[in-house]
Design a protein around this motif. Structure first.
Motif: not given
Length: 230
Positions: A6-11, A13-21, A26-33
């Motif tokens: 459910g969390l993965r599906a919600l992310c 929809v919202l265009g968010l990266e779902f990750r645990i940990g 030095g790593r950034q998601s494609e949506h982050s500035e």
């Protein structure tokens, strides 16, 4: 509790990266500035912020509003130093609603050999009293403040002074001082009407008048000057 799916599906929809940990160093998601840091990126962003801020301030002033709301004035003026003696005047709050900003253009106009072009890049602004602008019929949105380089217009316009150029005043009038685009570049000269035609006249006696040539364009009339004394 929501499920992992459910969390993965919600992310999604919202265009968010779902990750645990923990986030890898030095790593950034494609949506982050990218983080704001010193250097080229910080300088570029600061320039953009300053440009947008000047635009918002100008729109607010043009609409008759106060570019600095009362609740922000204490923040912009800094903390109050309660230990200052009473006889020392504290900085006065400037009423920006009664003033209008004029862009400061980076490239100088040459009182001499000229520059290649008039650079439209803006590096700041100067504030002029609204009543003074209205009195002289000056529209600050159609003006620019530029620097003068060269000696040909001395003593009227010393080397290194700043001038307010009114872009709306582009009709040739004898005796007036203008910023001009000529074959030699951007210059500031006084126009003079003679029986044989228009002349570009320097204030310095060492500089001979030059004839108005085809292709010469008036950038604007000089309405105000500022200079250092001493």
């Amino acid at each position: 509790m929501p499920s992992v799916e459910g969390l993965r599906a919600l992310c999604e929809v919202l265009g968010l990266e779902f990750r645990i940990g923990p986030v890898p160093k030095g790593r950034q998601s494609e949506h982050s500035e990218p983080k704001f840091r010193r250097g080229t990126l910080a300088t570029a962003r600061l320039a953009d912020l300053e440009s947008h801020t000047r635009g918002l301030v100008r729109l607010t002033a043009d609409a008759g509003g106060d570019p600095i709301p009362p609740d922000l004035r204490p923040v912009l003026l800094g903390p109050d130093d309660g230990g200052r003696p009473d006889h020392i005047d504290k900085p006065a709050v400037v009423d920006l609603a009664a003033r209008r900003p004029v862009d400061v253009v980076e490239l100088a106009a040459a009182a001499g050999d000229g520059e290649e072009a008039l650079d439209e890049r803006v590096k700041g602004c100067l504030w002029f009293r609204r009543d003074w602008l209205d009195q002289h019929g000056i529209d600050p949105a159609r003006c620019a403040v530029i620097g003068v380089h060269g000696e040909s217009m001395e003593p009227l316009l010393p080397d290194g002074c700043s001038i307010l150029v009114d872009r709306l005043r582009r009709r040739r009038r004898s005796g007036r001082v203008y910023v001009l685009c000529t074959g030699d570049g951007v210059v500031v000269k006084r126009l003079q009407r003679e029986p044989g035609g228009w002349l570009l006249v320097s204030e310095h006696p060492a500089w001979a008048p030059a004839a108005w040539t085809d292709g010469t364009e008036i950038v604007g009339e000089v309405r105000w000057i500022a200079r250092m004394l001493g």
